[in-house]
Design a protein around this motif. Structure first.
Motif, PDB file in Angstrom:
ATOM      1  N   UNK A   1       2.726  -1.416  11.570  1.00  0.00           N
ATOM      2  CA  UNK A   1       1.576  -1.674  10.704  1.00  0.00           C
ATOM      3  C   UNK A   1       0.693  -0.435  10.767  1.00  0.00           C
ATOM      4  N   UNK A   2       0.969   0.517   9.864  1.00  0.00           N
ATOM      5  CA  UNK A   2       0.284   1.810   9.942  1.00  0.00           C
ATOM      6  C   UNK A   2      -0.181   2.271   8.568  1.00  0.00           C
ATOM      7  N   UNK A   3      -1.170   3.136   8.622  1.00  0.00           N
ATOM      8  CA  UNK A   3      -1.559   3.946   7.480  1.00  0.00           C
ATOM      9  C   UNK A   3      -1.438   5.388   7.965  1.00  0.00           C
ATOM     10  N   UNK A   4      -0.972   6.251   7.114  1.00  0.00           N
ATOM     11  CA  UNK A   4      -0.824   7.657   7.473  1.00  0.00           C
ATOM     12  C   UNK A   4      -1.737   8.466   6.576  1.00  0.00           C
ATOM     13  N   UNK A   5      -2.544   9.326   7.194  1.00  0.00           N
ATOM     14  CA  UNK A   5      -3.427  10.213   6.461  1.00  0.00           C
ATOM     15  C   UNK A   5      -2.889  11.628   6.636  1.00  0.00           C
ATOM     16  N   UNK A   6      -2.510  12.245   5.531  1.00  0.00           N
ATOM     17  CA  UNK A   6      -2.077  13.643   5.562  1.00  0.00           C
ATOM     18  C   UNK A   6      -3.260  14.491   5.138  1.00  0.00           C
ATOM     19  N   UNK A   7      -3.640  15.428   5.982  1.00  0.00           N
ATOM     20  CA  UNK A   7      -4.743  16.330   5.669  1.00  0.00           C
ATOM     21  C   UNK A   7      -4.216  17.750   5.759  1.00  0.00           C
TER      22      UNK A   7
END
Length: 163
Positions: free
Chosen positions: A55-61
């Protein structure tokens, strides 16, 4: 993530430990400087996101070219929910956000905060973080508690910024 013990030595074992931890609750994973990631790295992010137990959200910066690199990976790009371009903070945003960001700035005169932004930070939050760290270190080294122009000249000298 607070995982106990030593990391497993073999990739398959590490994978099992990581996915088990990600299955225990919602996590936000942040990948900074994403424009430098390899195709294999992006595949692993996708693999973690696609796993039904995580159960994840991934933020690419990332910096220049990040969106282009992410879009080259269609299986990853199709899973990106929001594409967000970050722009520098405006002066009113700086005057509101920076005193809330760190107590060091809470009592600083708004005109001095505006001057720091004009001279060195330019609405860039990463620059503000660097200035804040250097200012806090300078205050601690000098046994002082408040930001002033003398301290800021020292910080600017460490940053290589002219006044």
């Amino acid at each position: 993530m607070g995982l106990p013990g030593e990391p497993p030595g073999r990739p398959i074992e590490f994978d099992t430990v990581l996915k088990s931890a990600l299955a225990r609750g919602f996590h936000v994973l942040v990948c900074d400087e994403a424009q430098w990631m390899s195709r294999e790295c992006f595949e692993y992010w996708r693999y973690l996101w696609d796993d039904p137990s995580t159960d994840i959200a991934v933020v690419f910066a990332g910096g220049d070219g990040c969106a282009k690199v992410l879009r080259r990976e269609p299986m990853l790009a199709s899973r990106i929910y929001i594409w967000q371009h970050a722009v520098p903070l405006t002066l009113p945003e700086v005057l509101k956000a920076i005193p809330a960001f760190h107590p060091l700035w809470a009592g600083v005169d708004r005109d001095l905060t505006a001057l720091v932004d004009k001279q060195a930070a330019h609405g860039n939050f990463r620059a503000w973080a660097r200035i804040t760290k250097l200012a806090a270190d300078g205050l601690a080294a000098q046994g002082r508690t408040s930001v002033d122009e003398h301290l800021l000249r020292q910080v600017y000298g460490r940053l290589g910024v002219g006044t």
